[in-house]
Design an enzyme around this catalytic site. Structure first.
Site, PDB file in Angstrom:
ATOM      1  N   HIS A 179      -6.295  -9.555  -8.785  1.00 27.56           N
ATOM      2  CA  HIS A 179      -6.295  -8.605  -9.898  1.00 27.56           C
ATOM      3  C   HIS A 179      -6.595  -9.301 -11.211  1.00 27.56           C
ATOM      4  O   HIS A 179      -5.847 -10.164 -11.650  1.00 27.56           O
ATOM      5  CB  HIS A 179      -4.989  -7.813 -10.036  1.00 27.56           C
ATOM      6  CG  HIS A 179      -5.225  -6.479 -10.691  1.00 27.56           C
ATOM      7  ND1 HIS A 179      -5.380  -6.337 -12.043  1.00 27.56           N
ATOM      8  CD2 HIS A 179      -5.390  -5.252 -10.158  1.00 27.56           C
ATOM      9  CE1 HIS A 179      -5.617  -5.060 -12.311  1.00 27.56           C
ATOM     10  NE2 HIS A 179      -5.633  -4.387 -11.186  1.00 27.56           N
ATOM     11  N   THR A 224      -4.703  -0.545 -10.648  1.00 32.11           N
ATOM     12  CA  THR A 224      -3.363  -0.728 -10.078  1.00 32.11           C
ATOM     13  C   THR A 224      -2.535  -1.556 -11.052  1.00 32.11           C
ATOM     14  O   THR A 224      -2.716  -2.758 -11.178  1.00 32.11           O
ATOM     15  CB  THR A 224      -3.483  -1.447  -8.714  1.00 32.11           C
ATOM     16  OG1 THR A 224      -4.525  -0.821  -7.976  1.00 32.11           O
ATOM     17  CG2 THR A 224      -2.188  -1.360  -7.946  1.00 32.11           C
ATOM     18  N   GLU A 250       0.239  -9.927  -1.213  1.00 36.27           N
ATOM     19  CA  GLU A 250      -0.788 -10.271  -2.197  1.00 36.27           C
ATOM     20  C   GLU A 250      -0.096 -10.280  -3.546  1.00 36.27           C
ATOM     21  O   GLU A 250       0.459  -9.261  -3.987  1.00 36.27           O
ATOM     22  CB  GLU A 250      -1.930  -9.250  -2.165  1.00 36.27           C
ATOM     23  CG  GLU A 250      -2.991  -9.604  -3.200  1.00 36.27           C
ATOM     24  CD  GLU A 250      -4.308  -8.886  -2.988  1.00 36.27           C
ATOM     25  OE1 GLU A 250      -4.654  -8.572  -1.827  1.00 36.27           O
ATOM     26  OE2 GLU A 250      -4.998  -8.651  -3.992  1.00 36.27           O
ATOM     27  N   GLU A 264      -7.273  -1.120   0.983  1.00 35.63           N
ATOM     28  CA  GLU A 264      -6.123  -0.928   0.094  1.00 35.63           C
ATOM     29  C   GLU A 264      -5.808   0.557   0.035  1.00 35.63           C
ATOM     30  O   GLU A 264      -6.716   1.389  -0.123  1.00 35.63           O
ATOM     31  CB  GLU A 264      -6.456  -1.413  -1.320  1.00 35.63           C
ATOM     32  CG  GLU A 264      -6.707  -2.897  -1.408  1.00 35.63           C
ATOM     33  CD  GLU A 264      -7.132  -3.325  -2.803  1.00 35.63           C
ATOM     34  OE1 GLU A 264      -7.329  -4.520  -2.997  1.00 35.63           O
ATOM     35  OE2 GLU A 264      -7.270  -2.453  -3.680  1.00 35.63           O
ATOM     36  N   ARG A 279      -8.573   5.510  -2.988  1.00 36.01           N
ATOM     37  CA  ARG A 279      -7.517   6.123  -3.798  1.00 36.01           C
ATOM     38  C   ARG A 279      -7.360   7.583  -3.432  1.00 36.01           C
ATOM     39  O   ARG A 279      -8.301   8.241  -3.000  1.00 36.01           O
ATOM     40  CB  ARG A 279      -7.846   5.990  -5.296  1.00 36.01           C
ATOM     41  CG  ARG A 279      -7.802   4.564  -5.805  1.00 36.01           C
ATOM     42  CD  ARG A 279      -7.989   4.523  -7.304  1.00 36.01           C
ATOM     43  NE  ARG A 279      -6.776   4.890  -8.000  1.00 36.01           N
ATOM     44  CZ  ARG A 279      -5.971   4.028  -8.615  1.00 36.01           C
ATOM     45  NH1 ARG A 279      -6.266   2.743  -8.652  1.00 36.01           N
ATOM     46  NH2 ARG A 279      -4.881   4.435  -9.215  1.00 36.01           N
ATOM     47  N   HIS A 306     -10.584   0.062  -1.930  1.00 43.05           N
ATOM     48  CA  HIS A 306      -9.376   0.827  -2.218  1.00 43.05           C
ATOM     49  C   HIS A 306      -9.731   2.314  -2.153  1.00 43.05           C
ATOM     50  O   HIS A 306     -10.469   2.812  -3.008  1.00 43.05           O
ATOM     51  CB  HIS A 306      -8.870   0.447  -3.615  1.00 43.05           C
ATOM     52  CG  HIS A 306      -7.580   1.106  -3.997  1.00 43.05           C
ATOM     53  ND1 HIS A 306      -6.952   0.837  -5.189  1.00 43.05           N
ATOM     54  CD2 HIS A 306      -6.797   2.012  -3.365  1.00 43.05           C
ATOM     55  CE1 HIS A 306      -5.835   1.557  -5.269  1.00 43.05           C
ATOM     56  NE2 HIS A 306      -5.728   2.288  -4.182  1.00 43.05           N
ATOM     57  N   HIS A 360     -15.957  -0.943  -7.559  1.00 47.64           N
ATOM     58  CA  HIS A 360     -16.623  -0.549  -8.803  1.00 47.64           C
ATOM     59  C   HIS A 360     -18.130  -0.395  -8.661  1.00 47.64           C
ATOM     60  O   HIS A 360     -18.781   0.091  -9.581  1.00 47.64           O
ATOM     61  CB  HIS A 360     -16.190  -1.470  -9.937  1.00 47.64           C
ATOM     62  CG  HIS A 360     -14.721  -1.321 -10.187  1.00 47.64           C
ATOM     63  ND1 HIS A 360     -14.163  -0.108 -10.552  1.00 47.64           N
ATOM     64  CD2 HIS A 360     -13.684  -2.172 -10.020  1.00 47.64           C
ATOM     65  CE1 HIS A 360     -12.853  -0.240 -10.632  1.00 47.64           C
ATOM     66  NE2 HIS A 360     -12.539  -1.480 -10.312  1.00 47.64           N
ATOM     67  N   ARG A 375     -11.617   8.358  -6.728  1.00 50.24           N
ATOM     68  CA  ARG A 375     -12.392   8.166  -7.969  1.00 50.24           C
ATOM     69  C   ARG A 375     -13.537   7.166  -7.780  1.00 50.24           C
ATOM     70  O   ARG A 375     -14.483   7.171  -8.535  1.00 50.24           O
ATOM     71  CB  ARG A 375     -11.492   7.730  -9.118  1.00 50.24           C
ATOM     72  CG  ARG A 375     -10.931   6.349  -8.957  1.00 50.24           C
ATOM     73  CD  ARG A 375     -10.143   5.939 -10.173  1.00 50.24           C
ATOM     74  NE  ARG A 375      -8.891   6.666 -10.285  1.00 50.24           N
ATOM     75  CZ  ARG A 375      -7.859   6.252 -11.011  1.00 50.24           C
ATOM     76  NH1 ARG A 375      -7.958   5.123 -11.703  1.00 50.24           N
ATOM     77  NH2 ARG A 375      -6.738   6.925 -11.068  1.00 50.24           N
ATOM     78  N   ASN A 389     -14.093  -7.194  -3.586  1.00 52.69           N
ATOM     79  CA  ASN A 389     -13.731  -5.780  -3.719  1.00 52.69           C
ATOM     80  C   ASN A 389     -14.923  -5.020  -4.310  1.00 52.69           C
ATOM     81  O   ASN A 389     -15.387  -5.350  -5.404  1.00 52.69           O
ATOM     82  CB  ASN A 389     -12.490  -5.683  -4.626  1.00 52.69           C
ATOM     83  CG  ASN A 389     -12.039  -4.255  -4.841  1.00 52.69           C
ATOM     84  OD1 ASN A 389     -12.846  -3.366  -5.068  1.00 52.69           O
ATOM     85  ND2 ASN A 389     -10.735  -4.032  -4.787  1.00 52.69           N
TER      86      ASN A 389
HETATM   87  N1  PXP Z   1      -6.060  -6.770  -5.161  1.00 54.16           N
HETATM   88  C1  PXP Z   1      -5.522  -5.542  -5.237  1.00 54.16           C
HETATM   89  C2  PXP Z   1      -4.370  -5.219  -4.357  1.00 54.16           C
HETATM   90  C3  PXP Z   1      -6.062  -4.571  -6.101  1.00 54.16           C
HETATM   91  O1  PXP Z   1      -5.509  -3.339  -6.166  1.00 54.16           O
HETATM   92  C4  PXP Z   1      -7.182  -4.902  -6.869  1.00 54.16           C
HETATM   93  C5  PXP Z   1      -7.787  -3.872  -7.771  1.00 54.16           C
HETATM   94  O2  PXP Z   1      -8.248  -2.802  -7.031  1.00 54.16           O
HETATM   95  C6  PXP Z   1      -7.725  -6.188  -6.740  1.00 54.16           C
HETATM   96  C7  PXP Z   1      -7.126  -7.116  -5.893  1.00 54.16           C
HETATM   97  C8  PXP Z   1      -8.951  -6.607  -7.483  1.00 54.16           C
HETATM   98  O3  PXP Z   1      -8.743  -6.592  -8.844  1.00 54.16           O
HETATM   99  P1  PXP Z   1      -9.996  -6.752  -9.806  1.00 54.16           P
HETATM  100  O4  PXP Z   1     -10.905  -5.592  -9.550  1.00 54.16           O
HETATM  101  O5  PXP Z   1      -9.399  -6.750 -11.159  1.00 54.16           O
HETATM  102  O6  PXP Z   1     -10.657  -8.066  -9.450  1.00 54.16           O
END
Ligand code: PXP
Length: 252
Positions: free
Chosen positions: A202, A109, A159, A78, A53, A51, A18, A57, A15
């Protein structure tokens, strides 16, 4: 639908939200999420997760288009179940769409999607996405009622939200962590019995990923925040390779 064999290697979706968070902190172009996605691909990621949003952001619409153009890996988009996001997903047709709950005031989330209380709307939301060729996943807490509802509304994948498990790990609350792990194992098994593919994510990091990677029904992990943070110290490729190593170790 043919489900992947539990013996198949565990997939890692990286992901890159960030990377965009960091870019947006200053404005401008750096660091570039496309470059991060290409590096993740080089480091052996199996997919790229973004994601988009509602408040944009981190990832913005142009990032989605640019990453889809540049990267050969499957894209997992996402999004919240809104008309605007459905239109964007239908326009881009990513490999996968993961529906997540979204509240403006949250930092990330925070909980799983309320599927059981929103079945009619989610059924209508999911059908066109599937018709357009995207695999639809629902981000749910390890809760049997939500998993059963996910199967009824037409999702192909769930998930499992590992956020609570990761918090208990960080707090050193072993009893709560083990109880949450039991819920994750049980709901993963239930989901597979219902014909759903099982992913998880997550809050995962090198320390807490092992027990999640060891859940036999889980075939994909989506990991972002920790990898981007670790990249500050060791670089993104090294962080991804180490995560992959930890996942493989746990799987053996
Ligand atoms: N899976 C989903 C559905 C999420 O919303 C997120 C966070 O955006 C993640 C995985 C990844 O989480 P993390 O950034 O804490 O690894």
């Amino acid at each position: 639908m043919t489900l992947p064999s539990p013996d198949a290697p565990l997939r890692l979706g990286v992901n890159i939200d960030h990377v965009a968070t960091l870019r947006n902190a200053r404005g401008g172009r750096d660091p570039d999420p496309v470059r991060a996605a290409l590096l993740a691909q080089q480091a052996g990621a199996d997919g790229i997760t973004l994601h988009l949003r509602e408040d944009r952001r981190h990832i913005v619409d142009a990032d989605l288009a640019a990453v889809m153009e540049a990267v050969a890996l499957p894209i997992n988009l996402e999004l919240a179940a809104t008309d605007e996001m459905q239109g964007i997903a239908l326009a881009h047709r990513p490999h996968a769409v993961c529906i997540v709950p979204e509240r403006r005031e949250e930092r990330t989330t925070e909980g799983g999607l309320e599927v059981a209380g929103d079945e009619a709307r989610l059924t209508r939301f999911i059908a066109p996405l599937r018709d357009a060729g995207s695999r639809v996943s629902l981000f749910v807490a390890p809760d049997e009622a939500q998993v059963e509802a996910a199967a009824r509304v037409g999702a192909q994948v769930i998930e499992l939200h590992t956020g609570s498990y990761c918090e208990y790990c960080a707090e050193g609350d072993d009893a709560a962590r083990d109880a949450e792990l039991r819920r994750l194992f049980a709901t993963a098994s239930l989901a597979r019995d219902l014909g759903l593919e099982v992913h998880a994510g997550h809050g995962l990091n090198f320390v807490n990923v092992g027990p999640i990677a060891a859940i036999p029904e889980v075939v994909e992990l989506n990991i972002g925040h920790f990898l981007v943070g670790e990249a500050v110290f060791v670089g993104l490729e090294a962080a991804i390779r180490e995560m992959r190593r930890q996942m493989n170790l746990a799987r053996m």
